[in-house]
Design a protein around this motif. Structure first.
Motif, PDB file in Angstrom:
ATOM      1  N   LEU A   1       0.645  -1.192   0.023  1.00 40.67           N
ATOM      2  CA  LEU A   1       0.105  -0.104  -0.041  1.00 40.67           C
ATOM      3  C   LEU A   1       0.815   1.294  -0.250  1.00 40.67           C
ATOM      4  CD1 LEU A   1      -2.708  -0.923   2.576  1.00 40.67           C
ATOM      5  CD2 LEU A   1      -3.006  -1.295   0.155  1.00 40.67           C
ATOM      6  N   PRO A   2       0.261   2.424  -0.528  1.00 44.30           N
ATOM      7  CA  PRO A   2       1.083   3.428  -0.543  1.00 44.30           C
ATOM      8  C   PRO A   2       1.200   3.936   0.862  1.00 44.30           C
ATOM      9  CG  PRO A   2      -0.811   3.782  -2.039  1.00 44.30           C
ATOM     10  CD  PRO A   2      -0.874   2.671  -1.243  1.00 44.30           C
ATOM     11  N   ILE A   3       2.555   4.574   1.452  1.00 48.12           N
ATOM     12  CA  ILE A   3       2.821   5.101   2.678  1.00 48.12           C
ATOM     13  C   ILE A   3       3.077   6.436   2.620  1.00 48.12           C
ATOM     14  CG2 ILE A   3       4.336   4.968   4.435  1.00 48.12           C
ATOM     15  CD1 ILE A   3       4.901   1.850   3.959  1.00 48.12           C
ATOM     16  N   LEU A   4       2.273   7.386   3.436  1.00 46.40           N
ATOM     17  CA  LEU A   4       3.030   8.647   3.709  1.00 46.40           C
ATOM     18  C   LEU A   4       3.568   8.881   4.953  1.00 46.40           C
ATOM     19  CD1 LEU A   4      -0.063  10.438   2.305  1.00 46.40           C
ATOM     20  CD2 LEU A   4       1.959   9.674   1.232  1.00 46.40           C
ATOM     21  N   LEU A   5       4.488   9.510   5.217  1.00 46.27           N
ATOM     22  CA  LEU A   5       5.301   9.642   6.301  1.00 46.27           C
ATOM     23  C   LEU A   5       4.639  10.702   7.238  1.00 46.27           C
ATOM     24  CD1 LEU A   5       8.869   9.346   5.357  1.00 46.27           C
ATOM     25  CD2 LEU A   5       7.528   7.399   6.247  1.00 46.27           C
ATOM     26  N   LEU A   6       4.459  10.795   8.502  1.00 45.12           N
ATOM     27  CA  LEU A   6       3.814  11.796   9.198  1.00 45.12           C
ATOM     28  C   LEU A   6       5.143  12.525   9.934  1.00 45.12           C
ATOM     29  CD1 LEU A   6       3.949  11.365  12.845  1.00 45.12           C
ATOM     30  CD2 LEU A   6       2.386   9.457  12.085  1.00 45.12           C
ATOM     31  N   GLY A   7       4.629  13.846  10.037  1.00 50.22           N
ATOM     32  CA  GLY A   7       5.803  14.849  10.361  1.00 50.22           C
ATOM     33  C   GLY A   7       5.935  15.222  11.830  1.00 50.22           C
ATOM     34  N   GLY A   8       4.922  15.081  12.701  1.00 53.36           N
ATOM     35  CA  GLY A   8       5.178  15.275  14.127  1.00 53.36           C
ATOM     36  C   GLY A   8       5.255  16.812  14.659  1.00 53.36           C
ATOM     37  N   ASP A   9       5.540  16.917  15.735  1.00 52.62           N
ATOM     38  CA  ASP A   9       5.390  18.226  16.336  1.00 52.62           C
ATOM     39  C   ASP A   9       6.794  19.091  15.854  1.00 52.62           C
ATOM     40  OD1 ASP A   9       5.590  20.470  18.274  1.00 52.62           O
ATOM     41  OD2 ASP A   9       5.355  19.104  20.003  1.00 52.62           O
ATOM     42  N   SER A  10       6.657  20.238  16.185  1.00 53.89           N
ATOM     43  CA  SER A  10       7.618  21.227  15.446  1.00 53.89           C
ATOM     44  C   SER A  10       8.928  21.351  16.481  1.00 53.89           C
ATOM     45  CB  SER A  10       7.164  22.844  15.179  1.00 53.89           C
ATOM     46  OG  SER A  10       6.824  23.319  16.706  1.00 53.89           O
ATOM     47  N   GLY A  11       8.839  20.758  17.763  1.00 49.55           N
ATOM     48  CA  GLY A  11      10.113  20.814  18.439  1.00 49.55           C
ATOM     49  C   GLY A  11      11.354  20.007  18.090  1.00 49.55           C
ATOM     50  N   GLY A  12      12.358  20.115  18.660  1.00 47.82           N
ATOM     51  CA  GLY A  12      13.657  19.407  18.204  1.00 47.82           C
ATOM     52  C   GLY A  12      14.438  20.083  17.065  1.00 47.82           C
ATOM     53  N   ASP A  13      15.373  19.473  16.520  1.00 50.68           N
ATOM     54  CA  ASP A  13      16.259  19.955  15.588  1.00 50.68           C
ATOM     55  C   ASP A  13      15.501  19.744  14.187  1.00 50.68           C
ATOM     56  OD1 ASP A  13      18.777  19.256  13.658  1.00 50.68           O
ATOM     57  OD2 ASP A  13      19.144  20.881  15.058  1.00 50.68           O
TER      58      ASP A  13
ATOM     59  N   ASP B   1      17.735  17.826  11.718  1.00 48.36           N
ATOM     60  CA  ASP B   1      17.837  16.133  12.130  1.00 48.36           C
ATOM     61  C   ASP B   1      16.423  15.651  11.365  1.00 48.36           C
ATOM     62  OD1 ASP B   1      18.835  13.755  13.522  1.00 48.36           O
ATOM     63  OD2 ASP B   1      16.992  14.179  14.650  1.00 48.36           O
ATOM     64  N   ARG B   2      15.546  16.351  11.479  1.00 52.89           N
ATOM     65  CA  ARG B   2      13.956  15.938  11.288  1.00 52.89           C
ATOM     66  C   ARG B   2      13.908  15.616   9.663  1.00 52.89           C
ATOM     67  NH1 ARG B   2      11.270  19.853  12.613  1.00 52.89           N
ATOM     68  NH2 ARG B   2      10.615  19.179  14.508  1.00 52.89           N
ATOM     69  N   LEU B   3      14.614  16.735   9.009  1.00 48.52           N
ATOM     70  CA  LEU B   3      14.951  16.339   7.449  1.00 48.52           C
ATOM     71  C   LEU B   3      15.707  15.397   7.129  1.00 48.52           C
ATOM     72  CD1 LEU B   3      15.361  20.169   6.644  1.00 48.52           C
ATOM     73  CD2 LEU B   3      13.154  18.809   6.031  1.00 48.52           C
ATOM     74  N   ARG B   4      16.760  15.063   7.867  1.00 43.01           N
ATOM     75  CA  ARG B   4      17.714  13.821   7.465  1.00 43.01           C
ATOM     76  C   ARG B   4      16.757  12.570   7.698  1.00 43.01           C
ATOM     77  NH1 ARG B   4      21.488  17.273   9.664  1.00 43.01           N
ATOM     78  NH2 ARG B   4      21.223  16.441  11.903  1.00 43.01           N
ATOM     79  N   ARG B   5      15.856  12.463   8.903  1.00 47.62           N
ATOM     80  CA  ARG B   5      15.254  11.361   9.165  1.00 47.62           C
ATOM     81  C   ARG B   5      14.109  11.244   7.834  1.00 47.62           C
ATOM     82  NH1 ARG B   5      12.064  11.863  12.943  1.00 47.62           N
ATOM     83  NH2 ARG B   5      12.362  13.844  13.886  1.00 47.62           N
ATOM     84  N   TRP B   6      13.549  12.188   7.443  1.00 48.22           N
ATOM     85  CA  TRP B   6      12.449  12.148   6.513  1.00 48.22           C
ATOM     86  C   TRP B   6      13.295  11.589   5.346  1.00 48.22           C
ATOM     87  CZ3 TRP B   6       9.917  17.445   7.170  1.00 48.22           C
ATOM     88  CH2 TRP B   6       8.900  17.544   8.342  1.00 48.22           C
ATOM     89  N   GLU B   7      14.307  12.103   4.982  1.00 45.60           N
ATOM     90  CA  GLU B   7      14.988  11.643   3.379  1.00 45.60           C
ATOM     91  C   GLU B   7      15.334  10.247   3.650  1.00 45.60           C
ATOM     92  OE1 GLU B   7      18.676  13.469   0.789  1.00 45.60           O
ATOM     93  OE2 GLU B   7      18.673  13.789   3.197  1.00 45.60           O
ATOM     94  N   ALA B   8      15.896   9.759   4.867  1.00 41.50           N
ATOM     95  CA  ALA B   8      16.142   8.460   4.845  1.00 41.50           C
ATOM     96  C   ALA B   8      14.928   7.557   4.736  1.00 41.50           C
ATOM     97  CB  ALA B   8      16.947   8.012   6.230  1.00 41.50           C
ATOM     98  N   ALA B   9      13.997   7.944   5.405  1.00 42.84           N
ATOM     99  CA  ALA B   9      12.728   7.093   5.318  1.00 42.84           C
ATOM    100  C   ALA B   9      11.873   7.336   4.256  1.00 42.84           C
ATOM    101  CB  ALA B   9      11.635   7.573   6.567  1.00 42.84           C
ATOM    102  N   LEU B  10      12.210   8.191   3.269  1.00 44.01           N
ATOM    103  CA  LEU B  10      11.651   8.062   1.959  1.00 44.01           C
ATOM    104  C   LEU B  10      12.229   7.209   0.790  1.00 44.01           C
ATOM    105  CD1 LEU B  10      11.127  12.067   1.734  1.00 44.01           C
ATOM    106  CD2 LEU B  10       9.251  10.520   1.604  1.00 44.01           C
ATOM    107  N   ARG B  11      13.033   6.570   1.465  1.00 44.37           N
ATOM    108  CA  ARG B  11      13.807   5.541   0.230  1.00 44.37           C
ATOM    109  C   ARG B  11      13.008   4.426  -0.318  1.00 44.37           C
ATOM    110  NH1 ARG B  11      19.547   6.369   3.552  1.00 44.37           N
ATOM    111  NH2 ARG B  11      20.017   8.359   2.855  1.00 44.37           N
ATOM    112  N   PRO B  12      12.499   3.925   0.631  1.00 42.96           N
ATOM    113  CA  PRO B  12      11.744   2.596   0.069  1.00 42.96           C
ATOM    114  C   PRO B  12      10.833   3.008  -0.985  1.00 42.96           C
ATOM    115  CG  PRO B  12      11.654   2.586   2.503  1.00 42.96           C
ATOM    116  CD  PRO B  12      12.178   3.617   2.297  1.00 42.96           C
ATOM    117  N   PRO B  13      10.679   1.952  -1.956  1.00 44.66           N
ATOM    118  CA  PRO B  13       9.705   2.227  -3.312  1.00 44.66           C
ATOM    119  C   PRO B  13       8.456   2.485  -3.011  1.00 44.66           C
ATOM    120  CG  PRO B  13      10.179   0.013  -2.961  1.00 44.66           C
ATOM    121  CD  PRO B  13      11.283   0.626  -1.817  1.00 44.66           C
ATOM    122  N   ASN B  14       7.678   2.111  -1.902  1.00 43.30           N
ATOM    123  CA  ASN B  14       6.135   2.444  -1.653  1.00 43.30           C
ATOM    124  C   ASN B  14       6.040   3.312  -0.484  1.00 43.30           C
ATOM    125  OD1 ASN B  14       7.279   0.513   0.252  1.00 43.30           O
ATOM    126  ND2 ASN B  14       5.322  -0.255   0.798  1.00 43.30           N
TER     127      ASN B  14
END
Length: 287
Positions: free
Chosen positions: A230-242, A245-258
């Motif tokens: 199934l298509p997966i969309l990643l949720l973003g979460g709170d605006s706290g934190g770095d 670092d959040r952008l790096r986690r999103w970039e890594a998590a976006l790699r799977p083809p689905n």
């Protein structure tokens, strides 16, 4: 928002409630997503009683609408997710033309409440989403194996998936395995728990043809995403934190083809520097 514009918005609601339905009927509906990636701006947090992010207040509705209009105007933003009050303001402001629109369906499990896991459908239902000519509905599914109030939420989500699909509408399901820790309901963000939640959410309803999954960006996303087609969309979460670092986690998590995109709210709408356009453009650049 300009005070005169805010007053006109309120006076329209006061004197001409039918203007909402008229605006919905006139909205330019989008075609299929351009390419294989989407970015949805989430704005359904107030209905769950979430009024702060990163130590900041989010209670000023005019300010929130301004931020949403900026985010939705940026190139590469595909759509928005919200409750009726917010989506109707955006309709009246003319901000939803050409955007995918998702109505938030179950907001009854208020954060921090003793009944949080019993997440009643207090927002949109399938019929109202169809009547508004929106593209789909979103539902939160928290599964606490030690709380029998999970069962009605499972049943309600399954029914909503089936009803939305019957009208050719997308069901965006956000599942978590959760448990009580010192009285608070806590989502389990381990790869094993997220993988298990995928199996539960994917099997809801009489068809999965219109089901999308909204999942946290966790470690070992390749293994997690492999649990479904199934298509997966990643949720973003709170605006706290770095944010970097959040952008790096999103970039890594976006790699799977689905993994097909992001659903992000507070971290784009309330960035630490208040530059909503720049934060949104950064998210778009990852896609």
């Amino acid at each position: 928002m300009d005070p005169d514009r805010l007053r006109r918005l309120t006076l329209t609601r006061l004197s001409d409630p039918c203007a909402v339905q008229v605006a919905a009927a006139r909205r330019e509906r989008p075609g299929p997503p351009d390419g294989d990636r989407v970015l949805i701006i989430a704005a359904d947090h107030p209905a769950r009683g979430v009024v702060r992010t990163g130590g900041r207040s989010m209670t000023d509705r005019a300010d929130l609408l301004d931020r949403l209009c900026v985010a939705l105007s940026r190139p590469g933003v595909t759509g928005v997710l919200g409750t009726a009050d917010i989506l109707e303001d955006l309709l009246l402001l003319g901000a939803l033309d050409g955007k995918l629109v998702f109505g938030s369906m179950n907001r009854g499990g208020l954060g921090g409440s003793v009944f949080e896991v019993d997440d009643r459908f207090t927002g949109y239902d399938a019929r109202s989403i169809v009547d508004m000519e929106f593209e789909g509905g979103k539902m939160l599914l928290r599964v606490d194996l030690d709380d029998d109030r999970t069962a009605p939420t499972l049943e309600a989500c399954a029914r909503a998936v089936t009803e939305l699909a019957g009208h050719g509408r997308i069901a965006m399901v956000e599942p978590f395995l959760a448990r009580r820790v010192h009285g608070a309901l806590v989502n389990d963000l381990s790869a094993e728990a997220v993988t298990a939640s995928i199996g539960i959410a994917s099997g809801l309803g009489g068809t999965s043809a219109y089901t999308w999954l909204k999942l946290p960006a966790v470690d070992d996303m390749e293994r997690v995403a492999a649990a479904t087609t199934l298509p997966i969309l990643l949720l973003g979460g709170d605006s706290g934190g770095d944010h970097a670092d959040r952008l790096r986690r999103w970039e890594a998590a976006l790699r799977p083809p689905n993994v097909c995109g992001l659903v992000v709210g507070r971290s784009l709408l309330y960035p630490s520097d208040d530059d909503v356009a720049a934060a949104t453009d950064q998210a778009v650049s990852l896609l």
